[in-house]
Design an enzyme around this catalytic site. Structure first.
Site, PDB file in Angstrom:
ATOM      1  CG  HIS A  33      -2.185   0.750   1.401  1.00 37.17           C
ATOM      2  ND1 HIS A  33      -2.895   1.281  -0.070  1.00 37.17           N
ATOM      3  CD2 HIS A  33      -2.183   2.020   1.925  1.00 37.17           C
ATOM      4  CE1 HIS A  33      -3.816   2.095   0.813  1.00 37.17           C
ATOM      5  NE2 HIS A  33      -3.311   2.461   1.815  1.00 37.17           N
ATOM      6  CE  LYS A 178      -7.875   9.119   1.402  1.00 40.95           C
ATOM      7  NZ  LYS A 178      -8.168   9.106   3.141  1.00 40.95           N
ATOM      8  CE  LYS A 180      -3.707   8.426   1.206  1.00 41.33           C
ATOM      9  NZ  LYS A 180      -3.390   9.356   1.854  1.00 41.33           N
ATOM     10  CG  ASP A 209      -5.569  12.109   1.367  1.00 36.94           C
ATOM     11  OD1 ASP A 209      -5.589  13.760   1.765  1.00 36.94           O
ATOM     12  OD2 ASP A 209      -5.267  11.497   2.702  1.00 36.94           O
ATOM     13  CD  GLU A 235      -8.694  12.252   3.368  1.00 36.11           C
ATOM     14  OE1 GLU A 235      -9.380  11.771   3.126  1.00 36.11           O
ATOM     15  OE2 GLU A 235      -7.911  11.969   4.625  1.00 36.11           O
ATOM     16  CG  ASP A 260      -6.658  13.077   7.737  1.00 36.34           C
ATOM     17  OD1 ASP A 260      -7.169  13.313   8.816  1.00 36.34           O
ATOM     18  OD2 ASP A 260      -6.268  12.213   7.047  1.00 36.34           O
ATOM     19  CE  LYS A 284      -7.495   9.824   9.176  1.00 35.65           C
ATOM     20  NZ  LYS A 284      -5.992  10.086   8.430  1.00 35.65           N
ATOM     21  CD  GLU A 338     -10.134   7.278   5.248  1.00 34.20           C
ATOM     22  OE1 GLU A 338     -10.098   7.253   3.707  1.00 34.20           O
ATOM     23  OE2 GLU A 338      -9.197   7.103   5.641  1.00 34.20           O
TER      24      GLU A 338
HETATM   25 MG    MG Z   1      -6.009  11.722   4.930  1.00 34.40          MG
END
Ligand code: MG
Length: 384
Positions: A33, A178, A180, A209, A235, A260, A284, A338
């Site tokens: 990842h 989502k 990146k 994001d 994001e 975030d 989170k 997520e």
């Molecule tokens: Mg983030």
């Protein structure tokens, strides 16, 4: 003598903390990842076990999204902090006064939210198990019993990403994805996103994001192109400290702006709301210090008309269950989740992993966090 006066062998009401133990585990991923500055092959986990005088053990999990790049903490640092500073302070104290214990932790140790979240999670689990109630009921009760799960796509070649969208949509029912961004030049990065969205099946939603990678001129120039491409949520486009620029971008944007990195503490939540810097809070447990902290942030979101989104630091079923209890109990958590951690991990640490069905992850109703540790798996993945 009536039964009410009988004294049990172990006093079930004795919530004093008898011991706090930690261990580091490494869980393999189903695929590498890639995040902004790192590629994860395994996910390191700090497992925290809080044993109460009544014999009940609560479990918590400390995780970062692939090392210290995101928030400065690592599992190795968390373990030292818990073992040397947080645990000695908490021993012998009443776990039933969880709010006071968190205040003590915050006074004794600055920051270190990821470490505190692991301890907080274990305390809530121990309390729930002691009372025979799921944590969401201790928090005031659930507003929903499941959350939709967006799937995060890695920085792989476009055909690989498009195939992953088709496959995971068909097999698991994800309706949102989502992407990146932030590693490439903006023009190239935006073109990549636009191509992926054009190639994806219809009826699928996309967020991006940036992890704060853009400055204000770049965001002003390229956010409209992202919106034109079909991105409906952006994001953390700007650095965590630049709330003024976030607010200006939000005014000009059709896509929702999500905070975030800008949002860790309760005070950050107030500052973002005051600045008008976000439509959505990415919440989170780890970055904010646990269940108690996000409960407060959820109240601020509700009071200020901001939607909540349940973010991940790639937790096993322990942290994912904790997130579900916390976030299903928030009225304002309406922007989805997520919470895909257990789907990205090749194995789990519990007997009863959280349940995914039709693109949703389901809240459980067991006592505490409702998950039961698999000791064999714990031994298998404990770092030697
Ligand atoms: Mg983030």
């Amino acid at each position: 003598m009536t039964e009410a006066f009988a004294v049990p062998a172990t006093d079930a009401a004795d919530l004093r903390i008898r011991s706090i133990r930690t261990s580091i585990l490494d869980i393999p991923l189903v695929r590498p990842h890639r995040v902004a500055v790192a590629t994860l092959e395994t996910q390191p986990i700090l497992l925290v076990r809080v044993l109460l005088a009544n014999g009940v053990e609560g479990i918590g999990e400390g995780v970062t999204p692939g090392g210290p790049w995101w928030g400065g903490e690592s599992v190795e640092g968390m373990q030292a902090l818990v073992d040397r500073h947080l645990a000695p302070m908490l021993l012998g104290q009443d776990a039933g006064r969880i709010d006071q214990l968190l205040q003590q932790m915050n006074r004794s140790v600055a920051g270190a939210n990821f470490a505190k979240a692991a301890v907080d999670m274990a305390l809530w689990d121990a309390l729930g198990k002691s009372y025979g109630l799921p944590v969401h009921k201790l928090l005031g009760g659930a507003h929903r019993d499941r959350l939709p799960v967006a799937w995060a796509l890695g920085a792989d070649p476009i055909p690989v990403v498009v195939r992953e969208i088709e496959e995971t949509r068909a097999s698991r029912g994800h309706k949102r994805f989502k992407l990146k961004m932030g590693k490439m030049e903006p023009a190239e990065d935006v073109a990549r996103v636009a191509t992926i969205i054009r190639s994806a099946p219809s009826g699928v939603g996309f967020a991006v994001d940036l992890n704060g990678a853009w400055d204000q001129p770049t965001a002003r120039r390229w956010a409209p192109a992202l919106e034109d491409a079909g991105v409906d949520m952006i994001e953390q486009p700007l650095p965590r400290w630049n709330l003024d620029a976030m607010a200006q971008l939000r005014q000009a944007s059709r896509a929702r702006i999500m905070a975030d990195e800008s949002l860790l503490t309760v005070q950050d939540a107030v500052a973002i709301a005051r600045a008008g810097a976000a439509d959505v809070f990415a919440q989170k447990l780890a970055k904010s210090g646990g269940i108690s902290a996000v409960q407060r942030i959820g109240v601020i979101a509700e009071a200020c008309g901001i939607a909540g989104y349940a973010g991940t630091t790639i937790e096993t079923s322990i942290g994912t269950a904790a997130s579900l209890h916390a976030f299903c109990a928030q009225a304002s958590l309406t922007a989805g989740s997520e919470l895909f951690g257990p789907l990205l991990l090749a194995d789990d640490l519990v007997e009863n992993p959280v349940v995914y069905a039709d693109g949703d992850v389901h809240l459980n109703d067991g006592p505490g966090l409702g998950v039961v540790l698999n000791e064999q798996k714990v031994r298998k993945y404990t770092r030697g």
